[in-house]
Design an enzyme around this catalytic site. Structure first.
Site, PDB file in Angstrom:
ATOM      1  N   PHE A 165       0.862  -1.178   0.000  1.00  0.00           N
ATOM      2  CA  PHE A 165       0.000   0.000   0.000  1.00  0.00           C
ATOM      3  C   PHE A 165       0.900   1.230   0.000  1.00  0.00           C
ATOM      4  CE2 PHE A 165      -2.609   3.196   2.341  1.00  0.00           C
ATOM      5  CZ  PHE A 165      -3.595   3.338   1.380  1.00  0.00           C
TER       6      PHE A 165
ATOM      7  N   HIS B 208      -1.624  -5.264   8.193  1.00  0.00           N
ATOM      8  CA  HIS B 208      -2.459  -6.428   7.873  1.00  0.00           C
ATOM      9  C   HIS B 208      -2.357  -7.525   8.923  1.00  0.00           C
ATOM     10  CE1 HIS B 208      -1.623  -5.494   3.296  1.00  0.00           C
ATOM     11  NE2 HIS B 208      -2.224  -4.507   3.923  1.00  0.00           N
TER      12      HIS B 208
ATOM     13  N   GLN C 126      -8.035   0.857  10.100  1.00  0.00           N
ATOM     14  CA  GLN C 126      -8.958   1.430   9.122  1.00  0.00           C
ATOM     15  C   GLN C 126     -10.092   0.433   8.879  1.00  0.00           C
ATOM     16  OE1 GLN C 126      -8.908   0.119   5.769  1.00  0.00           O
ATOM     17  NE2 GLN C 126     -10.353   1.579   4.888  1.00  0.00           N
TER      18      GLN C 126
ATOM     19  N   LYS D 160      -9.557  -3.270   7.865  1.00  0.00           N
ATOM     20  CA  LYS D 160      -8.536  -4.102   8.491  1.00  0.00           C
ATOM     21  C   LYS D 160      -9.165  -5.151   9.420  1.00  0.00           C
ATOM     22  CE  LYS D 160      -5.543  -2.055   6.068  1.00  0.00           C
ATOM     23  NZ  LYS D 160      -4.895  -0.800   6.002  1.00  0.00           N
TER      24      LYS D 160
ATOM     25  N   ARG E 220       3.556  17.213  24.366  1.00  0.00           N
ATOM     26  CA  ARG E 220       3.139  17.234  25.783  1.00  0.00           C
ATOM     27  C   ARG E 220       3.323  15.875  26.435  1.00  0.00           C
ATOM     28  NH1 ARG E 220      -2.691  20.250  25.854  1.00  0.00           N
ATOM     29  NH2 ARG E 220      -2.164  20.495  28.058  1.00  0.00           N
TER      30      ARG E 220
ATOM     31  N   ARG F 227      -3.230  11.923  18.044  1.00  0.00           N
ATOM     32  CA  ARG F 227      -3.847  11.142  19.119  1.00  0.00           C
ATOM     33  C   ARG F 227      -5.069  10.355  18.652  1.00  0.00           C
ATOM     34  NH1 ARG F 227      -2.892  16.117  22.316  1.00  0.00           N
ATOM     35  NH2 ARG F 227      -4.954  16.663  21.555  1.00  0.00           N
TER      36      ARG F 227
HETATM   37  C1  PLP Z   1      -3.914   0.262   5.456  1.00  0.00           C
HETATM   38  C2  PLP Z   1      -2.438   0.278   5.308  1.00  0.00           C
HETATM   39  C3  PLP Z   1      -1.630   1.330   5.770  1.00  0.00           C
HETATM   40  C4  PLP Z   1      -2.183   2.647   6.208  1.00  0.00           C
HETATM   41  O1  PLP Z   1      -3.088   2.612   7.222  1.00  0.00           O
HETATM   42  P1  PLP Z   1      -4.223   3.746   7.348  1.00  0.00           P
HETATM   43  O2  PLP Z   1      -4.793   3.469   8.686  1.00  0.00           O
HETATM   44  O3  PLP Z   1      -5.197   3.532   6.233  1.00  0.00           O
HETATM   45  O4  PLP Z   1      -3.556   5.071   7.274  1.00  0.00           O
HETATM   46  C5  PLP Z   1      -0.259   1.194   5.721  1.00  0.00           C
HETATM   47  N1  PLP Z   1       0.318   0.094   5.198  1.00  0.00           N
HETATM   48  C6  PLP Z   1      -0.409  -0.923   4.715  1.00  0.00           C
HETATM   49  C7  PLP Z   1       0.300  -2.122   4.166  1.00  0.00           C
HETATM   50  C8  PLP Z   1      -1.804  -0.858   4.714  1.00  0.00           C
HETATM   51  O5  PLP Z   1      -2.525  -1.852   4.187  1.00  0.00           O
END
Ligand code: PLP
Length: 388
Positions: free
Chosen positions: A84, A158, A181, A184, A213, A230
């Protein structure tokens, strides 16, 4: 149209109760709440590491990891060509140079040999990506990294709870990062985390993610230049419930992925991702397989994917190679990286083949019973017989 997503993201009464508790607590941020803290403790325990830090998303987790490890503008960071885009954009956003290496043709994971070849005296870090939940060969990767004084960040977006040779994600690296996300294997819509055994790295990451902080600060003490990455109490509340279900869901996916491998074995033109025995816990974020159109009457992969979706089996194209994305190709500031890396598909034969020929089925399609696995198999056979 048939219902897609098969009810993912999954939630039940537990999430309802946890969210309600946060609502009623009148403390919705981590500064005064305890849900993020509790989630971090549980998530660290789950991975047998000392520290976890909840953050806004997986992309930010990678950016924080690179910064706390001291990756500076001009440094080189080795990343797989097939991943990704965030694995590489996090490097670019630090002003550092992503140096691409090839992945294994069978497991789709970063190839230790290719990593080794790309090392220069500017190499600061490497980011193995546990593709689709299959762990990279962390023993070989950490051996090469150690010999060359290179930091390791596992991109485990993953692979929550994944294992290589009985050792959990986080064991072989300085920092491992995760995404929560929507798609996932455990999710709160948007979210992320870092884990580490190093108190020093954890403390730096904490300050960085909270505008400098320290924990509990109420006097606007900004010890370093940070930003706000955060996680909110709501997100952590959901993740606490998701984490409790993770092991059971992973068990079911492991069982079903092996079964599906058996069912698809005899089908010409379908070759699933191989599972290395040393990957003792595979989270199966995706079920991936090569599709050879020769055995489907020349039907293009995009057409095959459309038919599968029309027939109720969700599937997708995989990632493009990072350097083939539009921004990377068109932005002239990346030209020197192009030339430096010699970024043409044929220099990354495995990654290019995977990106071109692979189809992926999302993990929630594996949260099913045997009859559904047979349906998936029969649907592929049906498309094949209609096109032969
Ligand atoms: C989903 C994903 C990310 C990024 O995560 P986000 O929470 O969408 O920013 C990074 N690396 C891989 C391999 C991913 O599949």
């Amino acid at each position: 149209m048939k219902k897609m997503n098969r009810g993912w993201p999954f939630s039940d009464e537990n999430e309802m109760q946890e969210i309600k508790a946060v609502l009623e607590s009148h403390t919705w941020w981590r500064g005064t709440g305890n849900k993020v803290k509790e989630f971090e403790r549980c998530f660290a325990n789950y991975h047998n590491v000392n520290y976890a830090l909840g953050v806004s998303n997986g992309t930010h987790a990678l950016e924080i990891a690179l910064e706390v490890l001291g990756v500076m503008p001009g440094d080189e960071v080795i990343v797989p060509a097939f991943t990704f885009v965030a694995t590489a954009t996090a490097v670019l956003r630090r002003g550092a140079i992503p140096v691409f290496c090839d992945v294994d043709a069978d497991t789709y994971c970063l190839m230790p040999e290719s990593f080794n070849e790309k090392i220069t005296n500017k190499t600061k870090a490497v980011i193995p990506v546990h593709m689709a939940g299959h762990l990279c060969d962390m023993e070989k990767i950490s051996k090469v990294a150690m010999e060359n004084n290179i930091r390791i960040i596992e991109d485990a977006a993953h692979a929550q709870g994944g294992e290589w040779n009985g050792k959990k994600v986080g064991f072989y690296s300085d920092i491992a990062t995760f995404s929560f996300q929507n798609r996932k294997v455990m999710t709160c819509g948007e979210g992320g985390a870092l884990i580490t055994n190093s108190k020093e790295l954890y403390d730096r990451a904490y300050l960085l993610h909270s505008v400098g902080r320290p924990p509990g600060d109420i006097i606007y003490e900004h010890l370093i230049l940070g930003s706000n990455y955060r996680m909110s109490e709501f997100h952590a509340a959901i993740l606490l419930c998701q984490l409790k279900r993770l092991a059971n869901f992973t068990n079911l996916r492991e069982k079903n992925a092996k079964k599906l491998n058996q069912y698809l074995e005899g089908i010409d033109g379908i070759v699933p991702q191989k599972f290395d025995e040393k990957c003792t816990r595979n989270t199966h974020y995706m079920y991936m397989f090569y599709y050879d159109k020769k055995y489907f009457g020349g039907m293009d992969k995009s057409e095959f994917i459309k038919e599968m979706n029309d027939l109720g089996i969700e599937c997708h194209v995989p990632y493009p190679l990072v350097f083939n994305t539009t921004f990377f190709k068109k932005d002239t500031i990346f030209q020197n990286i192009y030339e430096y890396n010699n970024l043409i598909d044929k220099n990354f034969p495995n990654a290019a083949k995977i990106s071109k020929e692979v189809v992926w089925i999302p993990h929630y399609e594996l949260l099913c019973d045997d009859s559904r696995l047979k349906e998936i198999t029969e649907t592929i056979l049906k498309i094949q017989s209609c096109n032969y």
